[in-house]
Design an enzyme around this catalytic site. Structure first.
Site, PDB file in Angstrom:
ATOM      1  N   LYS A   1       0.839  -1.192   0.000  1.00 10.30           N
ATOM      2  CA  LYS A   1       0.000   0.000   0.000  1.00 10.30           C
ATOM      3  C   LYS A   1       0.880   1.250   0.000  1.00 10.30           C
ATOM      4  O   LYS A   1       1.811   1.366   0.788  1.00 10.30           O
ATOM      5  CB  LYS A   1      -0.914  -0.008   1.230  1.00 10.30           C
TER       6      LYS A   1
ATOM      7  N   GLU B   1     -19.467  -4.849  10.951  1.00  8.89           N
ATOM      8  CA  GLU B   1     -20.384  -3.974  11.681  1.00  8.89           C
ATOM      9  C   GLU B   1     -21.447  -4.755  12.443  1.00  8.89           C
ATOM     10  O   GLU B   1     -21.824  -4.380  13.565  1.00  8.89           O
ATOM     11  CB  GLU B   1     -21.058  -3.003  10.703  1.00  8.89           C
TER      12      GLU B   1
ATOM     13  N   ARG C   1     -25.466  -1.078   7.840  1.00 13.12           N
ATOM     14  CA  ARG C   1     -25.218  -2.506   7.696  1.00 13.12           C
ATOM     15  C   ARG C   1     -25.587  -3.286   8.953  1.00 13.12           C
ATOM     16  O   ARG C   1     -25.605  -4.519   8.954  1.00 13.12           O
ATOM     17  CB  ARG C   1     -23.739  -2.742   7.364  1.00 13.12           C
TER      18      ARG C   1
END
Length: 633
Positions: free
Chosen positions: A280, A367, A395
């Site tokens: 990344k 979540e 969610r």
């Protein structure tokens, strides 16, 4: 290479390795330069340059369906599909979207701002392909963080069961927005160090093929030997047990390694998971060195140093204020536990995690689990603080309703990024939470007018022991008001009059209060006196104050930075109906029945008619004619 001249990715098929390397360097330079001005998701995109180039070289988009999970890593894809010329407008009002967008390009076959959706969507596309008798490839690209989402695991299970031809690209950079957590992350760590498995397996298969066929027992024994090798070299062959052919790990920055494995994957029948290791932020040192997710998504920055261009505001961030208030109370209240679904940085909970490591839990992109875990904690007398963005709270609807509200558990939900958030656009605007929470029994919902009231609301939530309570707070910084040294609880359901008036009443809360006060000033110049009410408790309503306003027969304007359908204004109308009030008009201002795209928040509010001038005109429109004439005179 002039990237703005690219119209479609077909040119890349003729490129050799040297040309690909040069193009990769050009793309990284372009991204670092453009995003230093606009901000955006730079870390994820710098990490997938080679992978994206090779996907477009090996496959034929848009016939072959490349799906980007979340979309944080789709900038390179956008460049290769003819949108480099629009990058100066990235994430700006009426500009290029920061996520895949079907109306931008035929190459964007799936839109997502929430993680873990690509595998399920890919399964749907693959099934449709098979029913229609088409032969195209379906290639979802999903990160290792997103793979921890329950939806992704459900899809893996189904794809493996159906033996569907799908090539899953697992982009493994060991981070999502923050460092990844969980057992699956540990499995991937083992796989990263088990690269010898595939080469050893291939060599064994080659040897076995040289053995003359002497019956089923030899073949069966050979398979057992291969399986033994698998378990010897790879601890926990998770994906192959799910029914996938596992390939990798592959160096995601090596064109030859990528091409060789992608070409092989095209020939395999059934589902394939290609495990690609990427870095990344690759190619830009500040982003490469990031260990906590700061460079996942940024605002503008200085290219030479990597220093961020800071906001001119001296006020604390809302997330920081709430997190600090929680920490202050946690020092004396041992019941307090903080939970976040992969957002410790965004929710500013790093200090809490450092000070109270045994009472902090980052559960990853999960979540639903985070919400029910909070419920479980509450059953045992703890006081869980669930820090979760409004857009991601969507969610966990069932868990809030079924597990928290139904059992009337003392969970404190911190709804971060409530209201319009701007650049991330329609998938991230926090404008739906009031509407999907307000109808839940037992749940209290509140939002402060400023950061001082915010810290008192944190105290209110911690002291409240009669069920669940939710605190909404916006993205960005507060107003810079002084903070009281001692915090106190605010009576549940109590509103506050910010400005007296008898000609009309504006009921609002949170970020809309400055607009309401400005509109009241403009109306006063017309001789009209408007009462401005800080309706800080969205549920329950302050019915005593509403009854008083009703008794004065004042027209009412409700204002909210949330959807009108089922929102705060709807609650006021419902109460007026319940008490048979019809003496004066009640009108609502808020988010219309449409998705609000990306752009500066003030520009978005102006576009949908939510400014002080609009509010002034709306109030004038509901005043009795004699009141308007009196004011003008």
């Amino acid at each position: 290479m002039d990237l703005t001249k690219i119209d479609n990715p077909s040119f890349i098929k003729q490129f050799d390795k040297q040309q690909l390397n040069e193009l990769a360097e050009d793309i990284r330079h372009f991204l670092v330069e453009k995003l230093s001005v606009t901000g955006g998701h730079i870390g994820p995109n710098l990490g997938v340059v080679e992978l994206t180039l090779m996907l477009h070289k090996v496959f034929d988009s848009p016939g072959d369906k490349i799906l980007w999970d979340v979309g944080h890593q789709a900038y390179v894809h956008k460049i290769l599909t003819g949108r480099a010329r629009d990058f100066d407008t990235l994430r700006q009002f009426n500009g290029l979207c920061g996520f895949p967008k079907m109306n931008e390009s035929e190459h964007d076959v799936w839109e997502a701002g929430h993680s873990s959706t690509s595998l399920s969507a890919a399964m749907g596309m693959a099934v449709a392909r098979d029913i229609k008798g088409d032969k195209n490839y379906v290639i979802p690209v999903i990160g290792d963080g997103a793979l921890t989402g329950g939806m992704a695991l459900e899809a893996l299970n189904h794809i493996g069961h159906e033996k569907t031809n799908i090539l899953v690209i697992l982009n493994d950079n060991e981070m999502s927005i923050a460092p990844n957590v969980g057992a699956l992350h540990t499995i991937l760590g083992k796989l990263r160090t088990a690269g010898k498995y595939n080469s050893a397996k291939d060599e064994l298969e080659y040897i076995l093929k040289k053995i003359p066929a002497v019956g089923g027992r030899v073949a069966s024994a050979a398979e057992r030997v291969k399986d033994s090798l698998k378990y010897l070299l790879v601890s926990g062959v998770f994906f192959e047990e799910l029914g996938f052919t596992y390939l990798g790990p592959v160096d995601g920055h090596d064109f030859s390694d990528l091409e060789r494995n992608l070409q092989y994957a095209k020939k395999v029948d059934g589902p394939v998971l290609l495990h690609v290791i990427t870095k990344k932020g690759k190619g830009y040192r500040p982003a490469e060195d990031d260990k906590i997710g700061t460079w996942h998504g940024t605002g503008p920055y200085k290219i030479e140093t990597g220093d961020f261009v800071k906001s001119s505001s001296v006020a604390p961030s809302w997330s920081g204020l709430i997190a600090d208030s929680i920490s202050d109370l946690a020092r004396v209240d041992k019941r307090i536990v903080a939970i976040t679904p992969a957002m410790p940085v965004g929710s500013k909970l790093e200090s809490f995690a450092s000070e109270f490591p045994d009472r902090f839990f980052d559960v990853g992109i999960a979540e639903q689990h985070a919400t029910t875990m909070a419920a479980g904690l509450a059953t045992q007398g703890m006081k869980p603080f669930l820090a979760i963005y409004s857009t991601f709270l969507q969610r966990a609807y069932d868990q809030i309703l079924h597990d928290i509200s139904r059992q009337n558990l003392n969970v404190f939900i911190g709804i971060d990024r409530a209201g319009l958030v701007g650049a991330d656009g329609e998938t991230h605007q926090g404008v739906f939470d009031i509407a999907f929470l307000r109808h839940m029994p037992n749940l209290v919902i509140m939002m402060p007018k400023d950061e001082n009231e915010g810290q008192h609301m944190v105290k209110t939530a911690i002291d409240y022991n009669d069920g669940p309570i939710a605190l909404r707070y916006p993205r960005g910084n507060g107003l810079g008001v002084p903070l009281d040294e001692r915090t106190y609880s605010i009576p549940i359901g109590s509103w506050e009059i910010l400005r007296e008036g008898s000609d009309a009443a504006i009921l609002t809360f949170g970020t809309s209060i400055p607009m309401a006060l400005e509109a009241a000033e403009l109306l006063e110049e017309e001789g009209i006196n408007v009462r401005v009410v800080n309706a800080r408790f969205i549920k329950p309503l302050d019915t005593m104050m509403l009854d008083e306003i009703f008794s004065m027969k004042m027209p009412i304007m409700t204002v909210e930075e949330g959807v009108l359908a089922g929102g705060f204004g709807s609650a006021v109308l419902e109460y007026a109906h319940d008490v048979s009030y019809s003496e004066a008009p009640i009108q609502r201002m808020g988010i219309p029945d449409e998705f609000i795209e990306h752009g500066d928040v003030n520009e978005l509010l102006a576009e949908i008619g939510m400014t002080a001038n609009h509010l002034t005109q709306n109030v004038l429109s509901i005043l009795p004619k004699k009141t308007v004439e009196r004011g003008v005179v």
